[in-house]
Design a protein around this motif. Structure first.
Motif, PDB file in Angstrom:
ATOM      1  N   ILE A  88       0.843  -1.186   0.000  1.00 28.37           N
ATOM      2  CA  ILE A  88       0.000   0.000   0.000  1.00 28.37           C
ATOM      3  C   ILE A  88       0.883   1.243   0.000  1.00 28.37           C
ATOM      4  O   ILE A  88       1.922   1.277   0.665  1.00 28.37           O
ATOM      5  N   THR A  89       0.486   2.251  -0.764  1.00 23.80           N
ATOM      6  CA  THR A  89       1.308   3.454  -0.897  1.00 23.80           C
ATOM      7  C   THR A  89       1.049   4.423   0.255  1.00 23.80           C
ATOM      8  O   THR A  89       0.049   4.328   0.963  1.00 23.80           O
ATOM      9  N   SER A  90       1.961   5.376   0.412  1.00 22.35           N
ATOM     10  CA  SER A  90       1.809   6.359   1.497  1.00 22.35           C
ATOM     11  C   SER A  90       0.573   7.230   1.282  1.00 22.35           C
ATOM     12  O   SER A  90      -0.100   7.602   2.250  1.00 22.35           O
ATOM     13  N   ASP A  91       0.246   7.553   0.029  1.00 27.13           N
ATOM     14  CA  ASP A  91      -0.963   8.340  -0.245  1.00 27.13           C
ATOM     15  C   ASP A  91      -2.215   7.558   0.148  1.00 27.13           C
ATOM     16  O   ASP A  91      -3.162   8.132   0.696  1.00 27.13           O
ATOM     17  N   GLU A  92      -2.226   6.266  -0.145  1.00 30.27           N
ATOM     18  CA  GLU A  92      -3.381   5.438   0.221  1.00 30.27           C
ATOM     19  C   GLU A  92      -3.519   5.357   1.742  1.00 30.27           C
ATOM     20  O   GLU A  92      -4.638   5.409   2.281  1.00 30.27           O
ATOM     21  N   ILE A  93      -2.398   5.247   2.435  1.00 32.50           N
ATOM     22  CA  ILE A  93      -2.430   5.219   3.898  1.00 32.50           C
ATOM     23  C   ILE A  93      -3.024   6.509   4.445  1.00 32.50           C
ATOM     24  O   ILE A  93      -3.894   6.500   5.323  1.00 32.50           O
ATOM     25  N   ASP A  94      -2.570   7.654   3.910  1.00 26.96           N
ATOM     26  CA  ASP A  94      -3.063   8.955   4.383  1.00 26.96           C
ATOM     27  C   ASP A  94      -4.571   9.080   4.175  1.00 26.96           C
ATOM     28  O   ASP A  94      -5.289   9.588   5.043  1.00 26.96           O
ATOM     29  N   ARG A  95      -5.061   8.616   3.011  1.00 24.63           N
ATOM     30  CA  ARG A  95      -6.486   8.760   2.717  1.00 24.63           C
ATOM     31  C   ARG A  95      -7.340   7.856   3.619  1.00 24.63           C
ATOM     32  O   ARG A  95      -8.422   8.248   4.051  1.00 24.63           O
TER      33      ARG A  95
END
Length: 370
Positions: free
Chosen positions: A153-160
């Motif tokens: 999972i990408t950092s952007d996906e984690i943030d969202r």
């Protein structure tokens, strides 16, 4: 919690002091795996306590897995998205998402990485935890940032996802779960390798040209210079002719929602509509609630929503609005208030959502939040 392996399988063991803290309704749902993704649970008497025993035989802890290649990563992405969608459904069964044990040492997958199974705490939880925000208590940040998911999972996906949880936005969390299920794009390594090969060839021809000139061989030197020029031009074109990279359009406005909030959506949630079918005529009747508190019952003088039904208490239930979220509290004399056929504990607030069915006595109301 601990791992115990024996001749009859592999189990996660958790000791509890008070057997009365176990909610029989929750235990039954886990046994039937109704929400999905739950490990089988057994309650075993011990010497002075009780043990909750979760059976993970045939599975491997996510924290111990080695993900060998891109296909396995994409399978695990799909399994993770499917797990979050299942967690979103838990409040519909009056189960708290915060009761999921979000620890990669106690989340298990099969050999093909096609599914994830979790431990679920069967203890009764406060009704105020029946929402997506309770995932914060379950340690969702640590889970998403664990080493086992670093390639998945990408950092952007984690943030969202974390933003959706903190804002208690189930719809946004569902959107992100569906996005996670989409395979990661293949890296564009072909063009990079081609550029590198062209550059190597240019350097090699430059060296050959220099050697031929030192040896005073004009013809080979001239040919080397011509070939060097050709490869230099090709390398330049490969670098400069790359297509422009553009960001995908934010069609679902999730990024705008994260950065600025969604004032239009928030402003629109200002009414609760209860749709009731009259048993005598069969006609539908819509009852609107615009206030922060409203009582529903069979006493026309005490209730905001009056329903002439002898099976309803004088004040049967109270509807509340806190922020943009609506709740219902059972006040009936016979504890006959239900959400989706699940009886509510008296005096506790339960969050209600669109498309749920509220039953007071024998009267059913379909819920719609505008």
């Amino acid at each position: 919690m601990e791992i115990r392996k024996g001749p009859y399988g592999q189990f996660v063991i958790r000791k509890i002091e008070d057997i009365g803290s176990i909610h029989n309704y929750t235990q039954r749902l886990i046994a039937e795996n109704i929400p999905g993704h739950m490990l089988p649970l057994y309650v075993i008497p011990a010497v002075s306590t009780y043990e909750l025993s979760y059976d993970f035989s045939g599975l491997t802890a996510l924290g111990l897995c080695h993900i060998p290649s891109k296909p396995e990563i994409n399978k695990l992405r799909k399994a993770l998205g499917d797990l979050f969608l299942s967690i979103c459904d838990l409040p519909d069964y009056l189960l708290s998402p915060g009761s999921v044990i979000l620890d990669d040492k106690f989340i298990f997958t099969d050999n093909e990485f096609t599914s994830l199974s979790v431990c679920f705490d069967p203890a009764m939880t406060p009704s105020g935890k029946l929402n997506i925000r309770s995932l914060s208590d379950a340690g969702i940040k640590n889970f998403l940032n664990s080493n086992s998911l670093s390639q998945v999972i990408t950092s952007d996906e984690i943030d969202r996802i974390i933003y959706a949880v903190e804002q208690n936005d189930e719809g946004l969390l569902r959107q992100e779960a569906n996005k996670i299920m989409i395979p990661l794009p293949e890296p564009e390594v072909h063009a990079v390798l081609l550029e590198l090969n062209e550059f190597k060839m240019t350097v090699l021809l430059s060296l050959l040209s220099l050697i031929f000139m030192m040896l005073k061989l004009p013809v080979p030197s001239l040919l080397a210079v011509i070939a060097e020029s050709v490869f230099a031009v090709k390398t330049y074109k490969l670098i400069t002719d790359k297509p422009e990279i553009t960001l995908a359009e934010d069609t679902d406005n999730s990024r705008r929602h994260m950065l600025f909030g969604d004032s239009e959506k928030a402003a629109s949630i200002d009414a609760l509509i209860l749709t009731m079918t009259d048993p005598a005529t069969g006609k539908e009747e819509k009852l609107a609630v615009y206030t922060d508190k409203a009582a529903i019952g069979s006493d026309r003088f005490l209730c905001d929503i009056f329903v002439p039904d002898k099976d309803m208490s004088a004040i049967h239930a109270q509807l509340k609005k806190i922020g943009s979220t609506y709740y219902v509290c059972d006040l009936s004399s016979d504890n006959s208030t239900f959400i989706n056929n699940v009886r509510l504990a008296p005096g506790q607030d339960y969050e209600i959502k669109t498309d749920q069915v509220l039953m007071c006595g024998k009267r059913e109301f379909r819920i719609e939040i505008m």
